[in-house]
Design an enzyme around this catalytic site. Structure first.
Site, mmCIF file in Angstrom:
data_model
loop_
_atom_site.group_PDB
_atom_site.id
_atom_site.type_symbol
_atom_site.label_atom_id
_atom_site.label_comp_id
_atom_site.label_asym_id
_atom_site.label_seq_id
_atom_site.Cartn_x
_atom_site.Cartn_y
_atom_site.Cartn_z
ATOM 1 N N ASP A 6 0.811 -1.217 0.000
ATOM 2 C CA ASP A 6 0.000 0.000 0.000
ATOM 3 C C ASP A 6 0.848 1.272 0.000
ATOM 4 O OD1 ASP A 6 0.969 -0.455 2.561
ATOM 5 O OD2 ASP A 6 -0.990 -0.748 3.471
ATOM 6 N N HIS A 33 -7.025 -4.921 10.374
ATOM 7 C CA HIS A 33 -6.815 -4.724 8.936
ATOM 8 C C HIS A 33 -5.521 -5.366 8.453
ATOM 9 C CE1 HIS A 33 -4.733 -0.527 9.587
ATOM 10 N NE2 HIS A 33 -3.814 -1.428 9.389
ATOM 11 N N ASN A 85 -7.031 -2.959 14.540
ATOM 12 C CA ASN A 85 -8.460 -3.174 14.244
ATOM 13 C C ASN A 85 -8.669 -4.365 13.297
ATOM 14 O OD1 ASN A 85 -7.659 -2.231 11.767
ATOM 15 N ND2 ASN A 85 -9.005 -0.449 11.720
ATOM 16 N N GLU A 97 -9.523 -1.899 5.639
ATOM 17 C CA GLU A 97 -10.142 -1.637 6.934
ATOM 18 C C GLU A 97 -11.358 -2.541 7.145
ATOM 19 O OE1 GLU A 97 -8.459 0.032 8.871
ATOM 20 O OE2 GLU A 97 -8.081 2.110 8.307
#
Ligand code: GLP
Length: 264
Positions: free
Chosen positions: A67, A137, A135, A142
């Site tokens: 990314d 990801h 979280n 996400e």
């Protein structure tokens, strides 16, 4: 899913570097998928050490990073291109042309299509390194990301932005958009190596390894992949119910390897 509870961060580094090294030694033309974030820094440090010791060579390998922030210059000190140069590429013999990171300044739509095509024409990813967001990801996929998603633009959650805010100076604009390989893209890698360290990752690790598969815990999709190795320190593994079993399996693997070596 193979779960290796490596104890401390150093053992996480050596265990994961061993997996990457073996891949490169067995297949020098390997296509690596690489990750940023603080977790893989120790892996890259160990790989650089092995390269300098002549134990591993990157000259015929290729890489694709997961990314990059949208709108960020590759020279920016917080771009993921800069991160990779600083922690790995500047210190090894991989051909600079063979190291790909999504281009944050390009037209997002065109860049995402180009990136998917580039991975395909390289023959796909042999070994994908992943970190894990607190979280759940992977990449910047996400929670609520489609489990079949491809490389695309994603809006970061407030949690993720808060977790990464300390990297940016007070006067600097923190990007809220990123280009990320999709979950479907990641799942096509032949082998996935995920690293997680620290207590703050324990909940996400639990959801990934032992929870139900859900878009709310994107890493849980790895339960559908046949060849995943998860390398954890004791803190990141601390909420897992089956810790004893994972230790037992590793003990058995070590014994089988020892017996094979002794009989050969
Ligand atoms: C970022 C990256 C992820 C990384 C995650 C965790 O959001 N896009 O690829 O896994 O951070 O980072 P850290 O290892 O710093 O906890």
């Amino acid at each position: 899913m193979r779960v290796v509870i490596a104890g401390d961060a150093n053992t996480v580094a050596t265990t994961s570097a061993q997996i990457v090294s073996r891949q490169l030694i067995g297949q020098p033309t390997s296509v690596l998928g690489l990750a940023t974030g603080s977790t893989p820094v120790i892996l890259y440090r160990e790989l650089v050490r092995r390269y300098e010791a002549g134990e591993v060579c990157f000259s015929r390998a290729k890489s694709f990073n997961l990314d990059e922030y949208v709108g960020i210059n590759p020279e920016h000190h917080q771009s993921y291109r800069h991160f990779m140069q600083q922690h790995l590429f500047d210190h090894i013999n991989m051909d600079p042309v063979a190291t790909q990171v999504p281009q944050g300044l390009a037209d997002p739509q065109i860049e995402c299509t180009r990136y998917e095509a580039a991975i395909k024409s390289a023959g796909g990813i042999d070994l994908q390194v992943l970190g894990l967001g607190a979280n759940g990801h992977i990449g910047f996929n996400e929670p609520t990301s489609s489990l079949a998603s491809r490389t695309r633009i994603k809006t970061l959650t407030e949690d993720t932005m808060a977790a990464n805010a300390h990297f940016f100076g007070a006067q600097e604009q923190q990007p809220s958009l990123a280009l990320t390989m999709g979950i479907g893209t990641i799942m096509e890698a032949r082998h996935i190596l995920l690293l997680a360290t620290g207590k703050h990752k324990a909940q996400a690790v639990k959801a990934m390894v032992e929870g139900p598969v859900s878009a709310m815990a994107p890493a849980s999709v790895l339960q559908f992949h046949t060849t995943v190795t998860v390398v954890l320190d004791a803190e990141a593994a601390s909420l897992l119910d089956a810790q004893q079993y994972y230790h037992w399996v590793e003990k058995m693997r070590a014994e089988i390897t020892r017996e094979k070596l002794e009989s050969s």
